[in-house]
Design an enzyme around this catalytic site. Structure first.
Site, PDB file in Angstrom:
ATOM      1  CG  HIS A   9      -6.169   2.781  26.622  1.00 15.36           C
ATOM      2  ND1 HIS A   9      -6.948   3.767  26.716  1.00 15.36           N
ATOM      3  CD2 HIS A   9      -6.507   2.200  25.598  1.00 15.36           C
ATOM      4  CE1 HIS A   9      -7.997   3.664  26.010  1.00 15.36           C
ATOM      5  NE2 HIS A   9      -7.838   2.514  25.109  1.00 15.36           N
ATOM      6  CD  GLU A  11     -11.962   9.598  30.844  1.00 13.53           C
ATOM      7  OE1 GLU A  11     -13.122   9.563  31.071  1.00 13.53           O
ATOM      8  OE2 GLU A  11     -11.325  10.631  31.167  1.00 13.53           O
ATOM      9  N   GLY A  22     -10.804   3.263  17.646  1.00  6.92           N
ATOM     10  CA  GLY A  22      -9.977   2.333  16.816  1.00  6.92           C
ATOM     11  C   GLY A  22      -8.673   2.658  16.886  1.00  6.92           C
ATOM     12  CD  GLU A  79      -9.779  -1.544  20.367  1.00  7.01           C
ATOM     13  OE1 GLU A  79      -9.673  -2.731  19.835  1.00  7.01           O
ATOM     14  OE2 GLU A  79     -10.198  -1.210  21.402  1.00  7.01           O
TER      15      GLU A  79
END
Length: 203
Positions: A9, A11, A22, A79
């Site tokens: 992805h 920023e 996370g 993530e």
């Protein structure tokens, strides 16, 4: 053989502040949106047959900016869960216990309340294993830096401690054979961005 086009992805708002995310559901920064748009033409040229996306906001927004408003959200591509480290400043974590932070980056330390590297690697590789059992040739995954590092270890044997952080809105390409075939996975591109290379990307 199947090509996996792996995009981190753009920023996020927390990336810009060097906060560890996370599984926190944080959106893209304006810079992140620009980064995703800059990569869109490159990704579209490959004409993926399926587009799988982590179900978090920053990845779904990235997929839309790449030109794929129609995509499949997959929670297993989230993530890694960093537990009590969620929202913590990376510099503060390093100052408090550099060895623990470096151990986490190397996949040998689990933050309090977090997800182990082995468990994370198993759930992300499960998505790829399912794809390898089919007949697809081009699959786009829009996910996270940790997901890409986990797949590099699962498929290529590259330990996370030997891989630099994945740049926001960068493209990594893997060529993988069928699940029961003899062909090994190969790395065809890593951390490609159309604007410039980045060596200090945020985790």
């Amino acid at each position: 053989m199947m090509r996996l086009f792996l995009v981190r992805h753009g920023e996020s708002e927390w990336n810009a502040q060097r906060l560890l995310q996370g599984q926190a559901d944080v959106g893209l920064s304006s810079r992140g949106r620009d980064q995703a748009l800059a990569l869109s033409a490159t990704v579209q040229r490959f004409q993926p047959e399926r587009v799988l996306v982590s179900d978090l906001a920053r990845t779904r927004e990235t997929a839309e900016l790449l030109g794929y408003a129609e995509h499949e959200p997959v929670s297993a591509l989230r993530e890694i869960n960093v537990g009590r480290w969620t929202g913590q400043n990376i510099d503060d974590l390093m100052a408090e216990d550099a060895q623990a932070f470096q151990g986490w980056r190397s996949g040998i330390y689990t933050p309090p309340g977090g997800e182990s590297w082995q468990s994370f690697k198993q759930r992300t590789n499960g998505v790829v294993a399912e794809l390898r059992s089919g007949a697809l040739e081009r699959v786009l995954m829009v996910a996270h830096g940790g997901v890409i590092r986990a797949l590099l270890e699962s498929l290529l044997g590259l330990s996370p401690g030997r891989v630099v952080p994945v740049s926001p809105a960068s493209l990594t390409v893997l060529r993988v054979g069928p699940l029961n075939g003899s062909a090994e996975a190969r790395l065809e591109a890593f951390n490609y961005r159309p604007d410039a290379l980045a060596f200090d990307a945020p985790d």
